[in-house]
Scaffold this active site. Sequence first.
Site, PDB file in Angstrom:
ATOM      1  N   GLU A  32     -13.925  -0.106  -6.308  1.00 44.15           N
ATOM      2  CA  GLU A  32     -13.655   1.232  -5.774  1.00 44.15           C
ATOM      3  C   GLU A  32     -14.714   2.217  -6.291  1.00 44.15           C
ATOM      4  O   GLU A  32     -15.885   2.051  -5.997  1.00 44.15           O
ATOM      5  CB  GLU A  32     -12.211   1.628  -6.079  1.00 44.15           C
ATOM      6  CG  GLU A  32     -11.234   0.686  -5.352  1.00 44.15           C
ATOM      7  CD  GLU A  32      -9.761   1.002  -5.576  1.00 44.15           C
ATOM      8  OE1 GLU A  32      -8.994   0.893  -4.611  1.00 44.15           O
ATOM      9  OE2 GLU A  32      -9.367   1.332  -6.705  1.00 44.15           O
TER      10      GLU A  32
HETATM   11  C1  HEC Z   1     -11.414   1.286  -1.334  1.00 43.74           C
HETATM   12  C2  HEC Z   1     -10.114   1.703  -0.865  1.00 43.74           C
HETATM   13  C3  HEC Z   1      -9.320   2.694  -1.697  1.00 43.74           C
HETATM   14  C4  HEC Z   1      -9.765   3.865  -2.297  1.00 43.74           C
HETATM   15  C5  HEC Z   1     -11.157   4.411  -2.349  1.00 43.74           C
HETATM   16  C6  HEC Z   1      -8.586   4.490  -2.874  1.00 43.74           C
HETATM   17  N1  HEC Z   1      -7.478   3.745  -2.617  1.00 43.74           N
HETATM   18 FE1  HEC Z   1      -5.576   4.230  -3.093  1.00 43.74          FE
HETATM   19  N2  HEC Z   1      -4.979   2.393  -2.562  1.00 43.74           N
HETATM   20  C7  HEC Z   1      -5.774   1.411  -2.009  1.00 43.74           C
HETATM   21  C8  HEC Z   1      -5.068   0.144  -2.036  1.00 43.74           C
HETATM   22  C9  HEC Z   1      -5.588  -1.194  -1.535  1.00 43.74           C
HETATM   23  C10 HEC Z   1      -3.819   0.392  -2.631  1.00 43.74           C
HETATM   24  C11 HEC Z   1      -2.761  -0.635  -3.020  1.00 43.74           C
HETATM   25  C12 HEC Z   1      -3.258  -1.188  -4.367  1.00 43.74           C
HETATM   26  C13 HEC Z   1      -2.256  -1.980  -5.143  1.00 43.74           C
HETATM   27  O1  HEC Z   1      -1.057  -1.823  -4.916  1.00 43.74           O
HETATM   28  O2  HEC Z   1      -2.657  -2.728  -6.038  1.00 43.74           O
HETATM   29  C14 HEC Z   1      -3.789   1.812  -2.946  1.00 43.74           C
HETATM   30  C15 HEC Z   1      -2.711   2.471  -3.512  1.00 43.74           C
HETATM   31  C16 HEC Z   1      -2.658   3.821  -3.760  1.00 43.74           C
HETATM   32  C17 HEC Z   1      -1.493   4.545  -4.208  1.00 43.74           C
HETATM   33  C18 HEC Z   1      -0.136   3.932  -4.519  1.00 43.74           C
HETATM   34  C19 HEC Z   1       0.886   4.207  -3.443  1.00 43.74           C
HETATM   35  C20 HEC Z   1       2.194   3.552  -3.789  1.00 43.74           C
HETATM   36  O3  HEC Z   1       3.109   3.625  -2.974  1.00 43.74           O
HETATM   37  O4  HEC Z   1       2.311   2.934  -4.852  1.00 43.74           O
HETATM   38  C21 HEC Z   1      -1.847   5.856  -4.332  1.00 43.74           C
HETATM   39  C22 HEC Z   1      -0.963   7.006  -4.741  1.00 43.74           C
HETATM   40  C23 HEC Z   1      -3.245   5.943  -3.991  1.00 43.74           C
HETATM   41  N3  HEC Z   1      -3.704   4.691  -3.641  1.00 43.74           N
HETATM   42  C24 HEC Z   1      -4.006   7.104  -4.087  1.00 43.74           C
HETATM   43  C25 HEC Z   1      -5.387   7.069  -4.117  1.00 43.74           C
HETATM   44  C26 HEC Z   1      -6.208   8.158  -4.628  1.00 43.74           C
HETATM   45  C27 HEC Z   1      -5.667   9.488  -5.157  1.00 43.74           C
HETATM   46  C28 HEC Z   1      -7.502   7.752  -4.521  1.00 43.74           C
HETATM   47  C29 HEC Z   1      -8.731   8.484  -4.978  1.00 43.74           C
HETATM   48  C30 HEC Z   1      -8.756   8.814  -6.421  1.00 43.74           C
HETATM   49  C31 HEC Z   1      -7.489   6.414  -3.920  1.00 43.74           C
HETATM   50  N4  HEC Z   1      -6.189   6.041  -3.739  1.00 43.74           N
HETATM   51  C32 HEC Z   1      -8.617   5.682  -3.572  1.00 43.74           C
HETATM   52  C33 HEC Z   1      -7.049   1.605  -1.523  1.00 43.74           C
HETATM   53  C34 HEC Z   1      -7.875   2.625  -1.928  1.00 43.74           C
END
Ligand code: HEC
Length: 352
Positions: free
Chosen positions: A155
Amino acid sequence: MNPIVFTKNKKSPSIYPVTLCLLTLLLSLSLSPAVFSDEVSPKSAAPLLQSDLYHEPIQPLRQTEGLNPHKISLGERLFHDLRLGRDNDMACSSCHNINDNGADHYTRAPGRDGTTLDVNTLTVFNSSRNHRQFWDGRARNLEEQIDTVVTNPKEFATTWPSIIGKLEQDTDYARTFPEIYPKGITANNIRNAIATFVRSLITVNSPFDRFLLGDSDAISPQAKAGYRLFKAYGCVACHQGSNVGGNLFVKLGVFKDYFAVRGNPTRADLGRFNVTGKARDRHVFRVPSLRLVALTPPYFHDGRVTTLAEAVSIMAEHQLGRTIPGQDIQHIVTFLESLPGEYRGQPLGHKP
Ligand code: HEC
Ligand code: HEC
């Protein structure tokens, strides 16, 4: 950590204690399928009385109160800022599209350097209402969740000092941060602003919530039948509360081995085992919220399933040990389609 927010996170899941869930599950398993026939009956079309609302396993979503609007708008800007990524090439919004469903439509999103992320992207809408973050619940709150994105090599693949250095060059941030946070641009304050924005991402006023609050015409008779089936089959044992999930850890494959059927085991399939190292946590996942499930295909942590009907059928088989007739599945899908609400006064979903 903000103690007020922490109390909130701790409190919300306790509305429907685990005991109730287990009772519901046991009850649902002991009932015969005949009980559920003829679901589109006049009774199912009767409006819910206001006083009944508190007895429903699903509750309306309400906007988070008391968030600082300046922090929300700063957090919104940071959420979309590509400079957070190591090569100024990735923002939170790269994978979480706020103008669509708060997620993406990939099986598993592309990561840095030609990689693919380990699991399907979860939506950021209503995520603050989940008792833990991520499929395996490894982040206790949104602040911790943001830390993992910053350092994850797939990421942002960077460090806080590097991000802070870049943001300090921006005259607008250099002016805005100290107006809101006495200590200016720090890791804590960046996390806090983004987390505050994410806490504001609540989808309110859904057709289903309007139905719960007494508008009996807000959803179709099929959706009402679907809700009755969702309760009667026992889906509510795991998916309940205002987020229709997000408050329990449960094994995927209670009645049937999901992974043996699918093949190609991955490390991510171990779920909470990767967090705790305990044998009993193998294949245990946080029950996901179903609030926006109608808008967030593909499904499951592996993103393997493309249609909601198939996801419902797999759930019945693996989590409840039942085969649900096709028409009941359709009703449940129609019910799930009534759950997404509005953000900033607009219905969610892809806008061409
Ligand atoms: C490259 C793709 C990517 C980026 C960039 C990214 N995310 Fe995500 N996000 C994901 C994925 C895939 C998951 C699920 C990961 C897991 O559960 O292990 C996730 C999960 C989450 C969740 C959890 C939701 C839940 O119901 O548990 C949150 C909140 C979130 N992201 C916020 C953010 C924020 C704020 C940022 C920037 C700081 C960000 N993400 C950047 C792909 C991304
Ligand atoms: C014993 C607990 C349990 C029961 C009962 C249960 N679920 Fe689930 N549900 C889960 C878990 C855990 C997952 C996450 C699976 C994974 O890791 O991919 C899930 C995932 C889902 C998903 C996919 C969500 C997404 O975003 O990908 C849908 C849809 C769903 N459930 C619907 C239902 C329906 C409909 C029923 C009733 C027929 C039901 N569930 C019963 C625990 C349960």
